[in-house]
Write an enzyme that holds these catalytic residues in place. Structure first.
Site, PDB file in Angstrom:
ATOM      1  N   THR A   1       0.829  -1.211   0.000  1.00 12.68           N
ATOM      2  CA  THR A   1       0.000   0.000   0.000  1.00 12.68           C
ATOM      3  C   THR A   1       0.862   1.259   0.000  1.00 12.68           C
ATOM      4  O   THR A   1       0.384   2.322  -0.376  1.00 12.68           O
ATOM      5  CB  THR A   1      -0.908   0.044   1.243  1.00 12.68           C
ATOM      6  OG1 THR A   1      -0.104  -0.258   2.384  1.00 12.68           O
ATOM      7  CG2 THR A   1      -2.041  -0.975   1.140  1.00 12.68           C
ATOM      8  N   ASP A   2       2.140   1.144   0.423  1.00 14.61           N
ATOM      9  CA  ASP A   2       2.910   2.386   0.655  1.00 14.61           C
ATOM     10  C   ASP A   2       3.259   3.118  -0.635  1.00 14.61           C
ATOM     11  O   ASP A   2       3.350   4.333  -0.639  1.00 14.61           O
ATOM     12  CB  ASP A   2       4.151   2.144   1.538  1.00 14.61           C
ATOM     13  CG  ASP A   2       5.177   1.189   0.970  1.00 14.61           C
ATOM     14  OD1 ASP A   2       4.909   0.537  -0.060  1.00 14.61           O
ATOM     15  OD2 ASP A   2       6.268   1.096   1.578  1.00 14.61           O
TER      16      ASP A   2
ATOM     17  N   GLY B   1      12.581 -10.505   4.718  1.00 12.19           N
ATOM     18  CA  GLY B   1      11.435  -9.584   4.662  1.00 12.19           C
ATOM     19  C   GLY B   1      11.307  -8.758   5.930  1.00 12.19           C
ATOM     20  O   GLY B   1      10.224  -8.272   6.254  1.00 12.19           O
TER      21      GLY B   1
ATOM     22  N   SER C   1      13.401  -6.070   6.632  1.00 11.99           N
ATOM     23  CA  SER C   1      13.978  -4.739   6.389  1.00 11.99           C
ATOM     24  C   SER C   1      15.398  -4.578   6.907  1.00 11.99           C
ATOM     25  O   SER C   1      15.737  -3.558   7.508  1.00 11.99           O
ATOM     26  CB  SER C   1      13.095  -3.628   6.971  1.00 11.99           C
ATOM     27  OG  SER C   1      11.870  -3.615   6.330  1.00 11.99           O
ATOM     28  N   SER C   2      16.235  -5.569   6.629  1.00 17.47           N
ATOM     29  CA  SER C   2      17.632  -5.432   7.046  1.00 17.47           C
ATOM     30  C   SER C   2      18.324  -4.300   6.288  1.00 17.47           C
ATOM     31  O   SER C   2      19.169  -3.606   6.860  1.00 17.47           O
ATOM     32  CB  SER C   2      18.381  -6.745   6.817  1.00 17.47           C
ATOM     33  OG  SER C   2      18.328  -7.117   5.457  1.00 17.47           O
TER      34      SER C   2
ATOM     35  N   ASP D   1       9.451   0.893   5.139  1.00 19.25           N
ATOM     36  CA  ASP D   1      10.517   0.249   5.905  1.00 19.25           C
ATOM     37  C   ASP D   1      11.405   1.282   6.597  1.00 19.25           C
ATOM     38  O   ASP D   1      11.766   1.134   7.771  1.00 19.25           O
ATOM     39  CB  ASP D   1      11.369  -0.644   4.996  1.00 19.25           C
ATOM     40  CG  ASP D   1      10.534  -1.699   4.286  1.00 19.25           C
ATOM     41  OD1 ASP D   1       9.384  -1.922   4.704  1.00 19.25           O
ATOM     42  OD2 ASP D   1      11.040  -2.280   3.320  1.00 19.25           O
TER      43      ASP D   1
ATOM     44  N   TYR E   1       8.323  -7.058  -7.828  1.00 17.01           N
ATOM     45  CA  TYR E   1       7.931  -5.885  -7.027  1.00 17.01           C
ATOM     46  C   TYR E   1       7.703  -4.687  -7.950  1.00 17.01           C
ATOM     47  O   TYR E   1       6.673  -4.002  -7.876  1.00 17.01           O
ATOM     48  CB  TYR E   1       9.025  -5.575  -5.994  1.00 17.01           C
ATOM     49  CG  TYR E   1       8.669  -4.460  -5.041  1.00 17.01           C
ATOM     50  CD1 TYR E   1       8.012  -4.718  -3.849  1.00 17.01           C
ATOM     51  CD2 TYR E   1       8.973  -3.140  -5.353  1.00 17.01           C
ATOM     52  CE1 TYR E   1       7.682  -3.697  -2.979  1.00 17.01           C
ATOM     53  CE2 TYR E   1       8.634  -2.104  -4.497  1.00 17.01           C
ATOM     54  CZ  TYR E   1       7.995  -2.395  -3.307  1.00 17.01           C
ATOM     55  OH  TYR E   1       7.654  -1.373  -2.456  1.00 17.01           O
TER      56      TYR E   1
HETATM   57  C1  GLA Z   1       8.974  -3.976   0.752  1.00 17.76           C
HETATM   58  C2  GLA Z   1       9.168  -2.491   0.432  1.00 17.76           C
HETATM   59  C3  GLA Z   1       8.140  -1.630   1.156  1.00 17.76           C
HETATM   60  C4  GLA Z   1       6.729  -2.151   0.939  1.00 17.76           C
HETATM   61  C5  GLA Z   1       6.666  -3.653   1.180  1.00 17.76           C
HETATM   62  C6  GLA Z   1       5.318  -4.228   0.813  1.00 17.76           C
HETATM   63  O1  GLA Z   1       9.240  -4.200   2.103  1.00 17.76           O
HETATM   64  O2  GLA Z   1      10.455  -2.081   0.785  1.00 17.76           O
HETATM   65  O3  GLA Z   1       8.258  -0.280   0.740  1.00 17.76           O
HETATM   66  O4  GLA Z   1       6.257  -1.802  -0.344  1.00 17.76           O
HETATM   67  O5  GLA Z   1       7.650  -4.353   0.449  1.00 17.76           O
HETATM   68  O6  GLA Z   1       4.343  -3.707   1.641  1.00 17.76           O
END
Ligand code: GLA
Length: 383
Positions: free
Chosen positions: A35-36, A124, A126-127, A172, A224
């Site tokens: 959604t971001d 998944g 956010s490292s 993230d 993505y």
């Molecule tokens: C990754 C991206 C985020 C977000 C997510 C999905 O983590 O870095 O910005 O789009 O995927 O929600």
């Protein structure tokens, strides 16, 4: 890793003492996936797992970068030679932040850096955002830039988008810089408005398990970018600035006007996911965190069936966890592997984790890593 150990490691690599030590965490997103970059809503919490950095400002503009997770070599680059694509490997996350700060006109120069992170990579969680954000907060402090956590997070996102070349949204990095201990971060990614919502699972007899499948499928990056451009295309066809501008009431009519099922299902996910974030916020505000369970599971179904970013491993975790009595579960992060979150009653936690492990063994998958997520503090100076 204590602050002293980090400082000692810095001294062993660079000589002398660092100016300070900083930390920036990884995250799990409770709900609000993909959604971001659609100007929508997200609801992450920061993890206790963090990237830590001992940093010293230099008088010249040389960056000397070292990571405890890398092969031991010091990566050396000059700030004025930084160009997108010029720095390979892990060091690009660090160099990219210096590039983004300088590109925004901030007078940042050289640094000696020693990094040590316990955020699992490729999970998944956010490292990479944690690495970016820890360097961004350190530079903000060392050069007295006076930037707030939102600005610091956005500059870290700029590094990821334009230096590293990943077209991610802002979740993230803003989770890493803005989250507070014991709270979930309700972020409107259009207005950048933040509400810190209390999330006291323990008081409700609940816990949030993070189940890292330890798989990352190759198509993650290309897929993505494809999902993102599909969403942008759908918004354009609908005459909207972003899919955020469509609500549940307007969804059926909008779906009728879209030309193909691919765009329809992307749109359906984003609109229903924003509604799920709002429902989750209501549940937290009402002090009913157990009500998050069905919202998580519905979010997973939408990512699996409409957004098509799930995979066999994450689907199996969700199915096995729910069958063993979890209140709800979903993949978290970008997808194609990575981690699943499962909301469970305390007394069911072991059974759920055991059921997932057994299902993985039976399917012939590598055993997953399981830990309990505690909502931790965002990026900060440690020493
Ligand atoms: C990754 C991206 C985020 C977000 C997510 C999905 O983590 O870095 O910005 O789009 O995927 O929600």
């Amino acid at each position: 890793m204590t602050d002293n150990q980090l400082t000692d490691a810095f001294t062993a690599v660079h000589g002398g003492a660092p100016d300070g030590v900083w930390a920036a965490p990884g995250r799990v997103n409770l709900i609000g996936e993909h959604t971001d970059y659609n100007d929508g809503f997200v609801l992450p919490i920061a993890l206790p797992h963090a990237a830590r950095a001992a940093v010293r400002r230099r008088a010249d503009d040389v960056l000397r970068l070292h990571s405890a997770q890398a092969d031991g070599a010091v990566v050396e680059v000059t700030a004025d030679q930084l160009r997108p694509g010029a720095v390979p490997g892990w060091a690009r996350y660090v160099a990219g932040v210096v590039w983004a700060l300088r590109d925004a006109g901030h007078p940042v120069g050289g640094v000696d850096v020693h990094l040590d992170s316990d955020v699992p990579t490729g999970a998944g969680l956010s490292s990479s955002a944690a690495l970016e954000c820890v360097v961004a907060v350190a530079c903000n402090d060392l050069w007295d830039l006076g930037l707030g956590p939102v600005e610091v997070g956005l500059l870290a996102q700029r590094a990821e988008n334009d230096f590293v070349g990943v077209p991610c949204g802002a979740m993230d990095q803003l989770a890493s810089t803005c989250c507070e201990a014991g709270r979930a971060l309700f972020l409107d990614t259009r207005t950048l408005t933040i509400r810190q919502l209390p999330v006291d699972l323990a008081a409700a007899g609940l816990r949030l398990l993070v189940i890292d499948t330890q798989v990352k499928h190759d198509l993650a990056d290309g897929a993505y970018a494809e999902r993102r451009s599909g969403c942008e295309k759908a918004a354009e066809l609908l005459g909207l600035p972003a899919l955020r501008d469509l609500d549940l009431a307007g969804l059926p009519a909008a779906l009728d006007t879209l030309p193909d099922e691919g765009l329809r299902s992307l749109t359906r996910h984003v609109v229903t996911e924003n509604a799920r974030v709002e429902a989750a916020v209501e549940a937290l505000l009402a002090g009913e965190p157990a009500a998050l369970g069905p919202i998580l599971t519905a979010g997973h179904a939408s990512l699996r069936d409409d957004f098509l970013v799930s995979c066999a491993e994450t689907d199996l975790v969700v199915a096995a966890a729910n069958a063993a009595g979890a209140l709800g579960a979903r993949m978290t992060g970008g997808g194609f592997g990575g981690s699943v979150i499962a909301l469970v009653a305390d007394e069911d936690a072991e059974r759920v984790a055991g059921a997932v492990s057994a299902a993985f063994a039976e399917a012939g998958y590598t055993a997953p890593r399981v830990f309990t997520a505690l909502a931790a503090q965002g990026a900060r100076r440690l020493a």
